[in-house]
Structure formats: C-alpha cells, structure tokens
Write a protein that holds these residues in place. Sequence first.
Motif, PDB file in Angstrom:
ATOM      1  N   MET A 276      42.447  33.749  31.210  1.00 54.23           N
ATOM      2  CA  MET A 276      42.104  34.786  30.252  1.00 54.23           C
ATOM      3  C   MET A 276      41.583  36.001  31.018  1.00 54.23           C
ATOM      4  SD  MET A 276      40.597  34.417  26.699  1.00 54.23           S
ATOM      5  CE  MET A 276      40.669  35.769  25.624  1.00 54.23           C
ATOM      6  N   PRO A 277      42.149  37.180  30.767  1.00 53.75           N
ATOM      7  CA  PRO A 277      41.715  38.380  31.485  1.00 53.75           C
ATOM      8  C   PRO A 277      40.285  38.780  31.137  1.00 53.75           C
ATOM      9  CG  PRO A 277      43.800  38.758  30.321  1.00 53.75           C
ATOM     10  CD  PRO A 277      43.269  37.433  29.893  1.00 53.75           C
ATOM     11  N   THR A 278      39.597  39.355  32.117  1.00 53.66           N
ATOM     12  CA  THR A 278      38.264  39.899  31.909  1.00 53.66           C
ATOM     13  C   THR A 278      38.416  41.294  31.329  1.00 53.66           C
ATOM     14  OG1 THR A 278      37.459  38.678  33.829  1.00 53.66           O
ATOM     15  CG2 THR A 278      36.121  40.534  33.078  1.00 53.66           C
ATOM     16  N   GLU A 279      37.653  41.589  30.284  1.00 49.75           N
ATOM     17  CA  GLU A 279      37.717  42.915  29.660  1.00 49.75           C
ATOM     18  C   GLU A 279      36.755  43.845  30.388  1.00 49.75           C
ATOM     19  OE1 GLU A 279      36.609  44.395  25.316  1.00 49.75           O
ATOM     20  OE2 GLU A 279      38.293  42.981  25.319  1.00 49.75           O
ATOM     21  N   ILE A 280      37.232  45.066  30.688  1.00 57.32           N
ATOM     22  CA  ILE A 280      36.422  46.042  31.414  1.00 57.32           C
ATOM     23  C   ILE A 280      36.704  47.431  30.854  1.00 57.32           C
ATOM     24  CG2 ILE A 280      38.147  46.261  33.249  1.00 57.32           C
ATOM     25  CD1 ILE A 280      35.806  46.608  35.207  1.00 57.32           C
ATOM     26  N   GLY A 281      35.670  48.235  30.710  1.00 62.68           N
ATOM     27  CA  GLY A 281      35.822  49.593  30.193  1.00 62.68           C
ATOM     28  C   GLY A 281      36.504  50.506  31.203  1.00 62.68           C
ATOM     29  N   ALA A 282      37.153  51.545  30.722  1.00 61.74           N
ATOM     30  CA  ALA A 282      37.910  52.460  31.583  1.00 61.74           C
ATOM     31  C   ALA A 282      37.014  53.135  32.622  1.00 61.74           C
ATOM     32  CB  ALA A 282      38.621  53.511  30.731  1.00 61.74           C
ATOM     33  N   PHE A 283      35.821  53.553  32.241  1.00 61.70           N
ATOM     34  CA  PHE A 283      34.922  54.221  33.195  1.00 61.70           C
ATOM     35  C   PHE A 283      34.529  53.270  34.320  1.00 61.70           C
ATOM     36  CE2 PHE A 283      30.735  55.390  34.787  1.00 61.70           C
ATOM     37  CZ  PHE A 283      30.981  56.697  35.198  1.00 61.70           C
ATOM     38  N   GLU A 284      34.170  52.039  33.952  1.00 66.29           N
ATOM     39  CA  GLU A 284      33.790  51.054  34.967  1.00 66.29           C
ATOM     40  C   GLU A 284      34.995  50.708  35.854  1.00 66.29           C
ATOM     41  OE1 GLU A 284      31.675  46.685  35.441  1.00 66.29           O
ATOM     42  OE2 GLU A 284      32.122  47.429  33.439  1.00 66.29           O
ATOM     43  N   ALA A 285      36.177  50.618  35.249  1.00 68.24           N
ATOM     44  CA  ALA A 285      37.388  50.337  36.022  1.00 68.24           C
ATOM     45  C   ALA A 285      37.632  51.445  37.043  1.00 68.24           C
ATOM     46  CB  ALA A 285      38.586  50.175  35.091  1.00 68.24           C
ATOM     47  N   LYS A 286      37.389  52.683  36.614  1.00 62.87           N
ATOM     48  CA  LYS A 286      37.587  53.821  37.525  1.00 62.87           C
ATOM     49  C   LYS A 286      36.609  53.763  38.692  1.00 62.87           C
ATOM     50  CE  LYS A 286      35.712  57.701  36.774  1.00 62.87           C
ATOM     51  NZ  LYS A 286      35.086  58.953  37.008  1.00 62.87           N
ATOM     52  N   THR A 287      35.351  53.460  38.399  1.00 65.58           N
ATOM     53  CA  THR A 287      34.344  53.468  39.455  1.00 65.58           C
ATOM     54  C   THR A 287      34.426  52.252  40.375  1.00 65.58           C
ATOM     55  OG1 THR A 287      32.709  52.445  38.001  1.00 65.58           O
ATOM     56  CG2 THR A 287      32.728  54.847  38.102  1.00 65.58           C
ATOM     57  N   LYS A 288      35.041  51.165  39.911  1.00 63.79           N
ATOM     58  CA  LYS A 288      35.146  49.936  40.710  1.00 63.79           C
ATOM     59  C   LYS A 288      36.595  49.584  41.021  1.00 63.79           C
ATOM     60  CE  LYS A 288      30.909  47.908  38.953  1.00 63.79           C
ATOM     61  NZ  LYS A 288      30.316  46.718  38.326  1.00 63.79           N
ATOM     62  N   PHE A 289      37.464  50.590  41.067  1.00 60.39           N
ATOM     63  CA  PHE A 289      38.902  50.332  41.205  1.00 60.39           C
ATOM     64  C   PHE A 289      39.248  49.522  42.455  1.00 60.39           C
ATOM     65  CE2 PHE A 289      43.374  51.672  41.939  1.00 60.39           C
ATOM     66  CZ  PHE A 289      43.912  51.114  40.791  1.00 60.39           C
ATOM     67  N   SER A 290      38.689  49.876  43.595  1.00 59.00           N
ATOM     68  CA  SER A 290      38.980  49.153  44.839  1.00 59.00           C
ATOM     69  C   SER A 290      38.569  47.687  44.736  1.00 59.00           C
ATOM     70  CB  SER A 290      38.280  49.799  46.030  1.00 59.00           C
ATOM     71  OG  SER A 290      38.806  51.077  46.261  1.00 59.00           O
ATOM     72  N   GLU A 291      37.410  47.449  44.153  1.00 56.76           N
ATOM     73  CA  GLU A 291      36.927  46.072  43.969  1.00 56.76           C
ATOM     74  C   GLU A 291      37.859  45.305  43.025  1.00 56.76           C
ATOM     75  OE1 GLU A 291      33.168  43.837  41.815  1.00 56.76           O
ATOM     76  OE2 GLU A 291      32.851  45.856  42.606  1.00 56.76           O
TER      77      GLU A 291
END
Length: 79
Positions: free
Chosen positions: A1-16
């Motif tokens: 099941m995929p983990t849900e993540i907000g767009a802003f957090e995804a942007k700031t943690k993209f490399s991770e």
Amino acid sequence: MPTEIGAFEAKTKFSELLRKVDQGERFTITLRGRVIAELAPPTPIPKPVPQDVIDRLMHPSIHGISGETILEWIREGRK
C-alpha cells in the motif's frame, strides 16, 4: 500500500523519496487532500523475442506443443 504524502513535503524531500522508491517503496502524492500522482518503481519492460527464435518456434521439434504455445510461454517468462 503506497504511503500518502503532500505535494509540498514531496517537493522538499524529493531526493529521499527517490532513494526509497529505488528500494521498492511507493508513494501517493496529494494536493489539498486530492490524489494527483503516484511515485513508484518503473514496471520492467519485457525484452522482445528475436525473429530467429520466433521462426524456429513456428516449426518446433517438440511434438504435441505448438510453436505459438512455446512462444507464449517465453513471453510469460517461463523457461
């Protein structure tokens, strides 16, 4: 099941996130609570069967199994 993540957090943690995707994890990216994207490992693309193999399979030396059946098994990944 995929983990849900907000767009802003995804942007700031993209490399991770990319490192985790490389390890097989999947993420659903949301914007204001609405699903907008999925971040997941790529689906493997099957290699095409070479034409000489197809030609040989159209005239199989195995009796009782058609060339089409053998070719279908190869495409499914059976050995």
